[in-house]
Design a protein around this motif. Structure first.
Motif, PDB file in Angstrom:
ATOM      1  N   TYR A   7      45.366  61.677  33.083  1.00  0.00           N
ATOM      2  CA  TYR A   7      46.722  62.231  32.976  1.00  0.00           C
ATOM      3  C   TYR A   7      47.612  61.854  34.152  1.00  0.00           C
ATOM      4  O   TYR A   7      48.579  62.551  34.448  1.00  0.00           O
ATOM      5  N   LEU A   8      47.310  60.720  34.798  1.00  0.00           N
ATOM      6  CA  LEU A   8      48.200  60.231  35.845  1.00  0.00           C
ATOM      7  C   LEU A   8      49.495  59.707  35.234  1.00  0.00           C
ATOM      8  O   LEU A   8      50.563  59.842  35.823  1.00  0.00           O
ATOM      9  N   MET A  57      39.742  64.769  42.103  1.00  0.00           N
ATOM     10  CA  MET A  57      39.805  63.522  41.369  1.00  0.00           C
ATOM     11  C   MET A  57      38.680  62.605  41.854  1.00  0.00           C
ATOM     12  O   MET A  57      38.458  62.463  43.044  1.00  0.00           O
ATOM     13  N   TRP A  83      40.817  59.514  35.287  1.00  0.00           N
ATOM     14  CA  TRP A  83      42.222  59.606  35.685  1.00  0.00           C
ATOM     15  C   TRP A  83      43.110  59.661  34.443  1.00  0.00           C
ATOM     16  O   TRP A  83      44.108  58.945  34.337  1.00  0.00           O
TER      17      TRP A  83
END
Length: 97
Positions: A33-34, A1, A31
């Motif tokens: 699909y957090l 990430m 980011w």
């Protein structure tokens, strides 16, 4: 990430035409699909054989996805390298302006 939430990426190649053109600059959510789930139709950036590629999510199969280029006749995609683990996806294209 990646440490920053957004980055710029320059398109290299013709596999996503006519949606994304060679040389076009796009914004990437690093980011994506957090909170949200991956969806069919998302255009994502991922690593394959040490290269970053951009493709469209064609099918979700549990923890893997089938990825396709919009320009089917000029695209190295899941038809060649198979499904990709969702963990290899590093970002989602958020604009194609």
């Amino acid at each position: 990430m990646k440490l920053t939430p957004f980055s710029r990426y320059k398109i290299s190649g013709h596999s996503m035409e006519p949606t994304l053109k060679n040389g076009q600059v796009v914004w990437v959510n690093n980011w994506p699909y957090l909170i949200n789930k991956i969806r069919v139709g998302d255009i994502v950036i991922f690593e394959q054989d040490g290269k970053e590629l951009i493709k469209r999510v064609a099918k979700i199969n549990g923890k893997s996805v089938s990825l396709m280029g919009d320009n089917r006749s000029d695209s190295l995609d899941s038809r060649t390298f198979g499904e990709v683990n969702i963990e290899k996806i590093s970002g989602k294209i958020i604009t194609n302006k």
